[in-house]
Design a protein around this motif. Structure first.
Motif, short mmCIF file in Angstrom:
data_model
loop_
_atom_site.label_atom_id
_atom_site.label_comp_id
_atom_site.label_asym_id
_atom_site.label_seq_id
_atom_site.Cartn_x
_atom_site.Cartn_y
_atom_site.Cartn_z
N ALA A 1 -1.99 4.06 -2.67
CA ALA A 1 -2.54 2.75 -3.17
C ALA A 1 -3.03 2.86 -4.58
O ALA A 1 -3.08 1.71 -5.19
CB ALA A 1 -3.87 2.91 -2.21
N ASN B 1 -0.61 0.45 -6.19
CA ASN B 1 -1.00 -0.93 -5.95
C ASN B 1 -2.11 -1.56 -6.62
O ASN B 1 -2.27 -2.83 -7.10
CB ASN B 1 -1.07 -1.19 -4.51
CG ASN B 1 0.38 -0.72 -3.77
OD1 ASN B 1 0.49 0.34 -3.31
ND2 ASN B 1 1.49 -1.47 -3.74
N LEU B 2 -3.31 -0.80 -6.49
CA LEU B 2 -4.34 -1.36 -7.19
C LEU B 2 -4.40 -1.60 -8.79
O LEU B 2 -4.85 -2.34 -9.19
CB LEU B 2 -5.60 -0.34 -7.06
CG LEU B 2 -6.08 -0.18 -5.47
CD1 LEU B 2 -7.00 1.02 -5.06
CD2 LEU B 2 -6.76 -1.63 -5.03
N GLY C 1 0.75 -1.12 -0.14
CA GLY C 1 0.01 0.17 0.15
C GLY C 1 0.94 1.16 -0.10
O GLY C 1 0.39 2.18 0.39
N GLU D 1 -8.59 -0.82 -1.83
CA GLU D 1 -7.29 -1.29 -1.22
C GLU D 1 -7.61 -2.03 -0.07
O GLU D 1 -7.02 -3.21 0.19
CB GLU D 1 -6.50 0.17 -1.00
CG GLU D 1 -5.22 -0.18 -0.21
CD GLU D 1 -4.08 -0.98 -1.20
OE1 GLU D 1 -3.05 -1.16 -0.53
OE2 GLU D 1 -4.35 -0.62 -2.23
N ARG E 1 -11.58 -3.12 -8.04
CA ARG E 1 -10.32 -3.23 -8.88
C ARG E 1 -10.04 -3.03 -10.09
O ARG E 1 -9.38 -2.31 -10.90
CB ARG E 1 -9.32 -3.94 -8.01
CG ARG E 1 -7.79 -3.80 -8.47
CD ARG E 1 -6.83 -4.79 -7.66
NE ARG E 1 -7.04 -6.10 -7.76
CZ ARG E 1 -6.49 -7.23 -6.97
NH1 ARG E 1 -5.55 -6.70 -6.38
NH2 ARG E 1 -6.76 -8.17 -7.26
N LEU F 1 -1.70 -7.95 -4.02
CA LEU F 1 -1.20 -6.20 -3.91
C LEU F 1 0.33 -6.05 -3.76
O LEU F 1 0.91 -4.85 -3.95
CB LEU F 1 -1.87 -5.50 -2.94
CG LEU F 1 -3.43 -5.40 -2.98
CD1 LEU F 1 -4.13 -4.74 -1.96
CD2 LEU F 1 -3.75 -4.45 -4.39
#
Length: 465
Positions: free
Chosen positions: A406, A409-410, A171, A304, A353, A205
């Motif tokens: 985030a 990461n997403l 994250g 997230e 996502r 993630l």
């Protein structure tokens, strides 16, 4: 200049030219750790004996003409989530105090194959589940946090206790410590670097990436750690470029997106001013700027945490039932909260996502990268729980830091953080560059152009033994 002060590429050049021996460098770095880490607390364990043995082996190989490349004989720290054969890998947790793996993580194998000298395991927020890293302090001001979860790696690099380090990012955990410690941190594309042998926080993630003192050093580390691994089904079998080759190409003609929404919605004025000045400097270097609107911004944080929390709890479920009392209270609360997430809610978060990823793909049409603040604020004080924004609104430190991290990461997109200034208390500010899938060379190229035009990455904490 003491050997420990050298950047990775500076040390590599001196080693290659036989002006510096790996043993001399390693002894200097270990001496720096011994003198400084009592105050900083970056290392969970220091591998004195193993490091010196690896340095002597590197010195002999280089003398025999078997030079392996820029990491040969250079000192690297490894986050204590990555397995190291015969060396404790505790994830900074009492639940794994006695865990000594028999094999290396894939990234550690790659580092050792490149001849790197691993000097120690760096602290993480327990199991990477946080942004503070309670055991560690920020080298720019010991009253402040180093970020997390790769806070040990960020602090070690900033304090010159290694030439580079490995972190993980679920994250923001590579970019957060990089931003608050004034280092360069790269979260590669999801699937670019193998996670085999790395303790998971949230498997869909999780990313692994380097933390270094400059962009060139990050590129050199990426050349070593990137690549397909059939033992990690998330990795993608695509060619791995030489990341350092195009660093001097500049930004002339590149189209860079500047968000009108989300990233600048709640932000410290000093951070916003520094980031906007950096964006203007890139425009002055020849980049074309385009204002953009991020799609579905209200969904980033729910997605997230809607994915991370249940995946983390699933990973820890058995230990949570057997030894819950050994987890730190802040981590245990999150793990127990994950028991309450319905499977239907988790599936919805996965679908959201996908919606976010599709929206970002459309947004990137015609763009080479997006520019944004890495974080909305500099390093929080130790014990600080929230930030207060100019409009009077309060926001938890973890939410503030993850909020701007985030999206990387997403979407799984490569994201680089590098220094772009300091606040009025002398704490670093980070610029974030987000690119298209597997476009790490472009992201690094943009970062190198900005870094060359400024001196932020040259500055060092005034922290003496």
């Amino acid at each position: 200049m003491e050997p420990y002060e050298l950047t990775l590429h500076e040390a590599a050049e001196q080693i290659r030219e036989r002006q510096l021996s790996p043993v001399e460098l390693t002894e200097s770095v270990l001496g720096r750790i011994d003198a400084l880490d009592k105050r900083v607390g970056a290392f969970a364990s220091v591998m004195h004996e193993q490091a010196l043995r690896a340095a002597r082996d590197a010195e002999k190989e280089i003398a025999d003409g078997a030079y392996r490349g820029p990491l040969h004989g250079v000192c690297i720290g490894v986050k204590d989530l990555l397995d190291t054969a015969g060396v404790p890998t505790t994830s900074s947790s009492r639940t794994r105090a006695d865990h000594v793996p028999d094999t290396n993580a894939a990234v550690v194998d790659h580092l050792e194959a490149a001849g790197a000298v691993i000097v120690g395991k760096t602290h993480t927020h327990e199991f990477a589940y946080g942004v503070i890293t309670p055991t560690t302090r920020n080298p720019w001001n010991l009253d402040h946090i180093p970020g997390g979860s790769s806070g040990g790696s960020g602090a070690a690099v900033a304090a010159r206790m290694c030439q580079g380090a490995i972190g993980t990012d679920t994250g923001g955990s590579v970019r957060i410590p990089s931003a608050v410690c004034g280092t360069v941190g790269l979260k590669p594309t999801y699937g670019r670097v193998s996670r085999r042998g790395t303790t998971s926080l949230s498997w869909s993630l999780d990313h692994i990436g380097p933390l270094t003192n400059n962009v060139r050093d990050a590129a050199l580390m990426m050349d070593v750690i990137a690549g397909y691994d059939r033992a990690d089904p998330a990795t993608v079998d695509v060619p791995v470029p030489r990341h350092a080759d195009g660093l001097a190409a500049g930004v002339e003609g590149l189209v860079l997106g500047v968000p009108r929404n989300y990233f600048f919605d709640r932000i410290d004025p000093e951070v916003e001013a520094a980031v906007r000045e950096a964006i203007g400097q890139l425009e002055g270097l020849g980049a074309q700027l385009r204002e953009i609107d991020l799609p579905h911004p209200e969904l980033y944080m729910p997605a997230e945490f809607g994915i991370l929390v249940p995946e983390a709890t699933a990973y820890h479920q058995q230990n949570l039932r057997r030894m819950a009392e050994l987890y730190e209270p802040d981590v245990r609360v999150f793990l127990e909260a994950g028991e309450l997430v319905l499977a239907t809610d988790y599936i919805k978060a996965l679908r959201v996502r996908t919606l976010i990823q599709q929206g970002w793909k459309q947004m990137f049409d015609g763009l080479d990268a997006v520019l944004a603040p890495t974080l909305p604020a500099t390093a929080a004080k130790v014990g600080q729980t929230s930030f207060t924004w100019p409009d009077g609104q309060e926001e938890a430190v973890i939410n503030s830091y993850v909020r701007t991290s985030a999206p990387g990461n997403l979407t799984g997109l490569p994201a680089l953080s590098l220094p772009c200034g300091f606040d009025d208390t002398g704490l670093p500010i980070g610029l974030q560059i987000i690119g298209t899938p597997f476009a790490e060379p472009t992201v690094l190229r943009i970062g190198a152009a900005y870094e060359t035009a400024t001196d932020w990455s040259d500055r060092r904490p005034d922290l003496l033994p």
